[in-house]
Design an enzyme around this catalytic site. Structure first.
Site, short mmCIF file in Angstrom:
data_model
loop_
_atom_site.label_atom_id
_atom_site.label_comp_id
_atom_site.label_asym_id
_atom_site.label_seq_id
_atom_site.Cartn_x
_atom_site.Cartn_y
_atom_site.Cartn_z
N GLU A 1 -1.03 -39.56 -22.53
CA GLU A 1 0.41 -39.82 -22.61
C GLU A 1 0.88 -40.95 -21.70
OE1 GLU A 1 2.28 -35.99 -22.13
OE2 GLU A 1 1.39 -35.22 -23.98
N GLU B 1 -3.37 -33.25 -32.10
CA GLU B 1 -2.74 -32.00 -31.65
C GLU B 1 -1.71 -31.52 -32.67
OE1 GLU B 1 -1.19 -32.32 -27.65
OE2 GLU B 1 -2.78 -33.71 -27.02
#
Length: 434
Positions: free
Chosen positions: A207, A311
């Site tokens: 991220e 994900e």
């Protein structure tokens, strides 16, 4: 916010299983968390599903010729049955320690998924919650299970760039550049030396579009250093960037635009990072196929790198709409040539990060979204019957993966196994040599 009833009125427009009318309309959308906004789409509702299926056929299938040697007359007219044993496309799932104690969870996981990722057990805050107190036992147990089951595992993640996911002892030494850099190097050395060759993928610094913990304290080059050092320690692993909301075009999230993601990758590469793949997390709500496809097109064109949905979960209280939304994402991903894998972020109620995203209920029953997933997996598995022609050949077009064929002649039955790999030219297999 658009109501569930409002979405139900238009659900047929955005589900491949309900595309039946061509029209133009305006509606309010909350795609992947978008704020209220008016969106106008031209929807060719008749043509959408066949178009995606045509793309899927081109990307995920291959023509196959099974040849039965120099004496075709001996097998001409023989009955033949070809069954695909597994699809080589990675469909993975997140696993954790507690649900792996549930036989229902394990059964569904082993039956419908061929890759895995650990939800927490490899993250730095889990493996070293206190400095020098290492815990790889949880990861070892999960990895050993996956090894026995023949399921590769993505390594998630070496570092996490967002401040709130950095454990306290790392924050406590962050004022001292030397100590922090030493801890970073030791994390890389310890993890990648221990597991060298066992994780085919790593999310290196999770991220980075949404966090700068290490770069703000150690300089911008530290992110590329993480990639360079990971490549040196485990040269066989593919190293990924990984982030959220990008698959939706950014929307309400100004940090998650495709342009920023592309620039991040290019900057890492300029600094010598061996970026091998792009992770789109895929925590989506009300996904729009056209948006996802556009993002995939642009990422692929700009970088040339493979893309994984790493994900994926689809949040929607209404199970029918959840099934439709999941199908939208899966069909777009499976039909796109740049996408090389899809990993779900769980599937069972009570073991999901987000509510209203499960495919299997707590009692083990498969809900509508789970059945849609199973149906798609079945659709993307080949099985054909026929007869060997007068030239001693049997031709079919099948999904990439491994197969078994049974040939029945007057003298008995013959079983052979073979694999269909990617390729544009027909795959010609001499069955007598297998």
């Amino acid at each position: 916010m658009a109501s569930t009833q409002k979405r139900k009125e238009h659900a047929s427009t955005f589900s491949s299983s309900h595309y039946s009318i061509a029209h133009r309309f305006v509606f309010l959308v909350l795609a992947c968390g978008y704020d209220h906004q008016e969106v106008v789409f031209d929807v060719n509702a008749i043509g959408w599903a066949p178009q995606l299926k045509d793309k899927t056929d081109k990307v995920r299938k291959r023509d196959v010729v099974l040849s039965f040697g120099a004496a075709p007359s001996s097998v001409a007219g023989a009955s033949i049955h070809v069954v695909q044993l597994d699809n080589s496309f990675p469909f993975g799932c997140c696993i954790n320690g507690p649900p792996m104690q549930d036989p229902t969870f394990v059964d569904f996981f082993t039956k419908y998924f061929n890759w895995a990722v650990f939800g927490n057990e490899l993250k730095w805050y889990w493996t070293e919650p206190q400095r020098g107190q290492l815990n790889y036992g949880d990861a070892d147990r999960l990895l050993d299970f996956c090894d026995r089951a023949g399921k590769p595992v993505r390594g998630h993640c070496i570092f996490w760039a967002v401040d709130r996911f950095v454990q306290q002892w790392v924050k406590d030494i962050a004022h001292d550049r030397g100590q922090l850099m030493s801890a970073v190097k030791e994390r890389l050395r310890g993890l990648l030396s221990l597991y060298a060759g066992r994780f085919p993928h790593y999310d290196v610094n999770n991220e980075m579009l949404h966090g700068r913990f290490f770069r703000d304290r150690l300089g911008d080059d530290v992110a590329a250093f993480m990639f360079r050092e990971a490549a040196r320690l485990d040269p066989g692993a593919t190293l990924f960037v990984n982030d959220f909301n990008v698959e939706c075009g950014g929307g309400y999230d100004p940090y998650a635009t495709r342009e920023r993601y592309i620039e991040l990758i290019r900057e890492l590469q300029r600094r010598g990072a061996r970026v091998g793949g792009i992770g789109l997390q895929g925590h989506v709500t009300n996904p729009i196929g056209e948006v996802i496809c556009d993002v995939l097109d642009r990422l692929a064109a700009a970088t040339g790198l493979p893309v994984w949905f790493t994900e994926l979960d689809v949040c929607e209280p209404d199970e029918e709409l959840r099934a439709d939304d999941l199908e939208v994402v899966l069909r777009e991903a499976y039909a796109h040539p740049a996408v090389e894998g899809v990993v779900l972020w769980g599937f069972m109620q009570g073991h999901m990060w987000r509510p209203d995203a499960h495919l299997v209920n707590t009692d083990g029953t498969v809900n509508g979204a789970g059945q849609r997933f199973i149906d798609l997996r079945k659709e993307w598995t080949s099985e054909v019957r026929g007869r060997v022609d007068g030239n001693g050949q049997f031709k079919f077009r099948g999904f990439h993966g491994t197969y078994v064929v049974q040939v029945t002649t007057a003298s008995g039955k013959m079983l052979k196994t073979f694999a269909v790999d990617k390729g544009d030219a027909p795959l010609v297999l001499d069955m007598m040599d297998l």
